[in-house]
Design a protein around this motif. Structure first.
Motif, PDB file in Angstrom:
ATOM      1  N   TYR A   1       0.828  -1.184   0.000  1.00  0.00           N
ATOM      2  CA  TYR A   1       0.000   0.000   0.000  1.00  0.00           C
ATOM      3  C   TYR A   1       0.874   1.249   0.000  1.00  0.00           C
ATOM      4  O   TYR A   1       2.088   1.175   0.230  1.00  0.00           O
ATOM      5  CB  TYR A   1      -0.959   0.009   1.194  1.00  0.00           C
ATOM      6  N   SER A   2       0.235   2.366  -0.275  1.00  0.00           N
ATOM      7  CA  SER A   2       0.945   3.646  -0.323  1.00  0.00           C
ATOM      8  C   SER A   2       0.058   4.720   0.287  1.00  0.00           C
ATOM      9  O   SER A   2      -1.142   4.769   0.012  1.00  0.00           O
ATOM     10  CB  SER A   2       1.281   4.002  -1.765  1.00  0.00           C
ATOM     11  N   VAL A   3       0.652   5.558   1.113  1.00  0.00           N
ATOM     12  CA  VAL A   3      -0.116   6.628   1.748  1.00  0.00           C
ATOM     13  C   VAL A   3       0.125   7.964   1.067  1.00  0.00           C
ATOM     14  O   VAL A   3      -0.381   8.995   1.515  1.00  0.00           O
ATOM     15  CB  VAL A   3       0.181   6.723   3.251  1.00  0.00           C
ATOM     16  N   GLY A   4       0.888   7.950   0.001  1.00  0.00           N
ATOM     17  CA  GLY A   4       1.141   9.174  -0.747  1.00  0.00           C
ATOM     18  C   GLY A   4       2.320   8.966  -1.666  1.00  0.00           C
ATOM     19  O   GLY A   4       3.044   7.964  -1.559  1.00  0.00           O
ATOM     20  N   ALA A   5       2.509   9.911  -2.578  1.00  0.00           N
ATOM     21  CA  ALA A   5       3.620   9.805  -3.519  1.00  0.00           C
ATOM     22  C   ALA A   5       4.937   9.670  -2.768  1.00  0.00           C
ATOM     23  O   ALA A   5       5.195  10.402  -1.810  1.00  0.00           O
ATOM     24  CB  ALA A   5       3.653  11.034  -4.422  1.00  0.00           C
ATOM     25  N   GLY A   6       5.718   8.698  -3.178  1.00  0.00           N
ATOM     26  CA  GLY A   6       7.025   8.454  -2.583  1.00  0.00           C
ATOM     27  C   GLY A   6       7.020   7.608  -1.333  1.00  0.00           C
ATOM     28  O   GLY A   6       8.082   7.285  -0.788  1.00  0.00           O
ATOM     29  N   ILE A   7       5.831   7.183  -0.879  1.00  0.00           N
ATOM     30  CA  ILE A   7       5.734   6.409   0.366  1.00  0.00           C
ATOM     31  C   ILE A   7       4.987   5.111   0.096  1.00  0.00           C
ATOM     32  O   ILE A   7       3.824   5.127  -0.310  1.00  0.00           O
ATOM     33  CB  ILE A   7       4.989   7.198   1.456  1.00  0.00           C
ATOM     34  N   THR A   8       5.678   3.998   0.315  1.00  0.00           N
ATOM     35  CA  THR A   8       5.031   2.705   0.154  1.00  0.00           C
ATOM     36  C   THR A   8       5.391   1.815   1.340  1.00  0.00           C
ATOM     37  O   THR A   8       6.392   2.048   2.018  1.00  0.00           O
ATOM     38  CB  THR A   8       5.469   2.003  -1.141  1.00  0.00           C
ATOM     39  N   ASP A   9       4.588   0.791   1.550  1.00  0.00           N
ATOM     40  CA  ASP A   9       4.872  -0.135   2.646  1.00  0.00           C
ATOM     41  C   ASP A   9       4.273  -1.493   2.331  1.00  0.00           C
ATOM     42  O   ASP A   9       3.343  -1.610   1.514  1.00  0.00           O
ATOM     43  CB  ASP A   9       4.331   0.388   3.969  1.00  0.00           C
TER      44      ASP A   9
ATOM     45  N   GLY B   1       7.767 -11.398  -3.582  1.00  0.00           N
ATOM     46  CA  GLY B   1       7.678 -11.610  -5.026  1.00  0.00           C
ATOM     47  C   GLY B   1       7.151 -10.407  -5.791  1.00  0.00           C
ATOM     48  O   GLY B   1       7.015 -10.469  -7.014  1.00  0.00           O
ATOM     49  N   TYR B   2       6.883  -9.326  -5.061  1.00  0.00           N
ATOM     50  CA  TYR B   2       6.316  -8.120  -5.670  1.00  0.00           C
ATOM     51  C   TYR B   2       7.115  -6.886  -5.266  1.00  0.00           C
ATOM     52  O   TYR B   2       7.761  -6.869  -4.226  1.00  0.00           O
ATOM     53  CB  TYR B   2       4.867  -7.909  -5.229  1.00  0.00           C
ATOM     54  N   ASN B   3       7.015  -5.861  -6.114  1.00  0.00           N
ATOM     55  CA  ASN B   3       7.566  -4.557  -5.764  1.00  0.00           C
ATOM     56  C   ASN B   3       6.620  -3.479  -6.260  1.00  0.00           C
ATOM     57  O   ASN B   3       5.873  -3.686  -7.233  1.00  0.00           O
ATOM     58  CB  ASN B   3       8.945  -4.349  -6.402  1.00  0.00           C
ATOM     59  N   VAL B   4       6.661  -2.340  -5.607  1.00  0.00           N
ATOM     60  CA  VAL B   4       5.824  -1.220  -6.023  1.00  0.00           C
ATOM     61  C   VAL B   4       6.648   0.053  -6.004  1.00  0.00           C
ATOM     62  O   VAL B   4       7.730   0.125  -5.419  1.00  0.00           O
ATOM     63  CB  VAL B   4       4.597  -1.035  -5.106  1.00  0.00           C
ATOM     64  N   SER B   5       6.077   1.055  -6.651  1.00  0.00           N
ATOM     65  CA  SER B   5       6.630   2.405  -6.598  1.00  0.00           C
ATOM     66  C   SER B   5       5.469   3.376  -6.664  1.00  0.00           C
ATOM     67  O   SER B   5       4.380   3.025  -7.144  1.00  0.00           O
ATOM     68  CB  SER B   5       7.612   2.640  -7.748  1.00  0.00           C
ATOM     69  N   ARG B   6       5.681   4.568  -6.179  1.00  0.00           N
ATOM     70  CA  ARG B   6       4.611   5.579  -6.231  1.00  0.00           C
ATOM     71  C   ARG B   6       5.284   6.931  -6.476  1.00  0.00           C
ATOM     72  O   ARG B   6       5.558   7.694  -5.570  1.00  0.00           O
ATOM     73  CB  ARG B   6       3.849   5.604  -4.900  1.00  0.00           C
ATOM     74  N   SER B   7       5.538   7.203  -7.743  1.00  0.00           N
ATOM     75  CA  SER B   7       6.211   8.455  -8.094  1.00  0.00           C
ATOM     76  C   SER B   7       5.231   9.611  -8.234  1.00  0.00           C
ATOM     77  O   SER B   7       5.618  10.781  -8.118  1.00  0.00           O
ATOM     78  CB  SER B   7       7.020   8.286  -9.377  1.00  0.00           C
ATOM     79  N   THR B   8       3.962   9.302  -8.469  1.00  0.00           N
ATOM     80  CA  THR B   8       2.943  10.344  -8.575  1.00  0.00           C
ATOM     81  C   THR B   8       1.731   9.948  -7.734  1.00  0.00           C
ATOM     82  O   THR B   8       1.573   8.776  -7.382  1.00  0.00           O
ATOM     83  CB  THR B   8       2.479  10.553 -10.023  1.00  0.00           C
ATOM     84  N   THR B   9       0.873  10.893  -7.470  1.00  0.00           N
ATOM     85  CA  THR B   9      -0.357  10.584  -6.735  1.00  0.00           C
ATOM     86  C   THR B   9      -1.246   9.636  -7.534  1.00  0.00           C
ATOM     87  O   THR B   9      -1.925   8.789  -6.979  1.00  0.00           O
ATOM     88  CB  THR B   9      -1.136  11.872  -6.428  1.00  0.00           C
ATOM     89  N   GLU B  10      -1.211   9.777  -8.853  1.00  0.00           N
ATOM     90  CA  GLU B  10      -2.154   9.050  -9.689  1.00  0.00           C
ATOM     91  C   GLU B  10      -1.798   7.586  -9.912  1.00  0.00           C
ATOM     92  O   GLU B  10      -2.665   6.744 -10.059  1.00  0.00           O
ATOM     93  CB  GLU B  10      -2.259   9.729 -11.058  1.00  0.00           C
ATOM     94  N   ASP B  11      -0.518   7.263  -9.966  1.00  0.00           N
ATOM     95  CA  ASP B  11      -0.099   5.942 -10.429  1.00  0.00           C
ATOM     96  C   ASP B  11       0.527   5.095  -9.331  1.00  0.00           C
ATOM     97  O   ASP B  11       1.338   5.592  -8.540  1.00  0.00           O
ATOM     98  CB  ASP B  11       0.903   6.102 -11.581  1.00  0.00           C
ATOM     99  N   PHE B  12       0.199   3.817  -9.359  1.00  0.00           N
ATOM    100  CA  PHE B  12       0.739   2.900  -8.353  1.00  0.00           C
ATOM    101  C   PHE B  12       0.944   1.536  -9.022  1.00  0.00           C
ATOM    102  O   PHE B  12       0.154   0.604  -8.839  1.00  0.00           O
ATOM    103  CB  PHE B  12      -0.243   2.790  -7.185  1.00  0.00           C
ATOM    104  N   PRO B  13       2.018   1.381  -9.795  1.00  0.00           N
ATOM    105  CA  PRO B  13       2.252   0.116 -10.498  1.00  0.00           C
ATOM    106  C   PRO B  13       2.765  -0.973  -9.575  1.00  0.00           C
ATOM    107  O   PRO B  13       3.492  -0.711  -8.615  1.00  0.00           O
ATOM    108  CB  PRO B  13       3.302   0.498 -11.546  1.00  0.00           C
ATOM    109  N   LEU B  14       2.414  -2.194  -9.903  1.00  0.00           N
ATOM    110  CA  LEU B  14       2.858  -3.377  -9.159  1.00  0.00           C
ATOM    111  C   LEU B  14       3.744  -4.206 -10.068  1.00  0.00           C
ATOM    112  O   LEU B  14       3.342  -4.602 -11.163  1.00  0.00           O
ATOM    113  CB  LEU B  14       1.661  -4.218  -8.709  1.00  0.00           C
ATOM    114  N   ARG B  15       4.934  -4.493  -9.617  1.00  0.00           N
ATOM    115  CA  ARG B  15       5.911  -5.227 -10.420  1.00  0.00           C
ATOM    116  C   ARG B  15       6.044  -6.650  -9.905  1.00  0.00           C
ATOM    117  O   ARG B  15       6.228  -6.860  -8.696  1.00  0.00           O
ATOM    118  CB  ARG B  15       7.261  -4.514 -10.337  1.00  0.00           C
ATOM    119  N   LEU B  16       5.926  -7.605 -10.813  1.00  0.00           N
ATOM    120  CA  LEU B  16       6.197  -9.008 -10.497  1.00  0.00           C
ATOM    121  C   LEU B  16       7.534  -9.384 -11.116  1.00  0.00           C
ATOM    122  O   LEU B  16       7.727  -9.252 -12.329  1.00  0.00           O
ATOM    123  CB  LEU B  16       5.129  -9.929 -11.069  1.00  0.00           C
TER     124      LEU B  16
END
Lengths: 114, 115
Positions: free
Chosen positions: A48-56, A63-78
């Motif tokens: 999950y992410s509570v805002g741009a640049g913050i994930t947990d 087996g997964y990774n995420v990033s949150r560079s913008t408020t709008e996008d939250f991609p999930l990487r396998l």
């Protein structure tokens, strides 16, 4: 007003391949989530992410990774897909921490790893 | 331990019958939120209701009603005069204030309304 948009809707991966599940929301929600739903089971939180640049991490992050560079996008990487990652993946967003109005869910991505 | 238990895996009713879906939750928080979501065959998740732990009033919305009882840690959902369009999987979920960044979902109850 599109809400939460997930792409792709369906995908078949071979073992060991990688892919990114896209999620975008246009409601200016700070909180975003990735869940997986296995057959006959409830949803399990991946990240999950509570805002741009913050994930947990959530309950099942391995087996997964995420990033949150913008408020709008939250991609999930396998990375290095495994059959155990065969599931339906839901992205969701909420206006506030306690989801006073519930989550808004995307339509889901059905992933099969063979 | 499962925080949200939906003991009914599958229910079938004949159209126009009333049906109650059970949800039992477990939490030590005094402040928490309970939710119901509907997942029709198309697969999307639709928000139905949110309840906070301080509001035990029952709620009615059309043919839907919810009974929240803290004494039994239950948040049951009743559909009156069921219709075929009510056929779906229904999920109960819990959000605790202390861990408010995720929901704990039950495993869902699959409801089939037979015409």
């Amino acid at each position: 007003n599109a809400g939460v948009t997930q792409t792709p809707k369906f995908r078949i991966l071979k073992i060991g391949q990688s892919m990114t599940l896209q999620c975008a929301q246009d409601m200016n929600h700070n909180y975003m989530y990735w869940y997986r739903q296995d057959p006959g089971m409830g949803l399990k939180l991946i990240y999950y992410s509570v805002g741009a640049g913050i994930t947990d991490k959530g309950e099942v992050p391995n087996g997964y990774n995420v990033s949150r560079s913008t408020t709008e996008d939250f991609p999930l990487r396998l990375e290095l897909a495994a059959p155990s990652q065969t599931s339906v993946y839901f992205c969701a967003s909420s206006y506030d921490r306690y989801a006073n109005y519930g989550y808004t869910f995307g339509s889901g991505t059905r992933l099969t790893v063979v | 331990a499962q925080k949200v238990t939906q003991a009914q895996t599958e229910i079938s009713v004949v159209e126009k019958e009333d049906v109650t879906l059970d949800c039992v939750y477990e939490t030590r928080d005094t402040t928490y939120y309970l939710f119901w979501y509907k997942q029709p065959p198309s697969g999307e998740l639709v928000f139905l209701i949110r309840r906070n732990s301080f509001d035990e009033q029952n709620e009615i919305s059309g043919r839907y009603s919810w009974n929240f009882q803290k004494s039994t840690s239950s948040f049951n959902f009743t559909i009156t005069a069921s219709q075929v369009v009510d056929s779906a999987v229904y999920f109960c979920a819990l959000s605790e204030v202390n861990t408010g960044n995720q929901f704990y979902f039950g495993t869902g109850t699959s409801l089939t309304v037979i015409p």
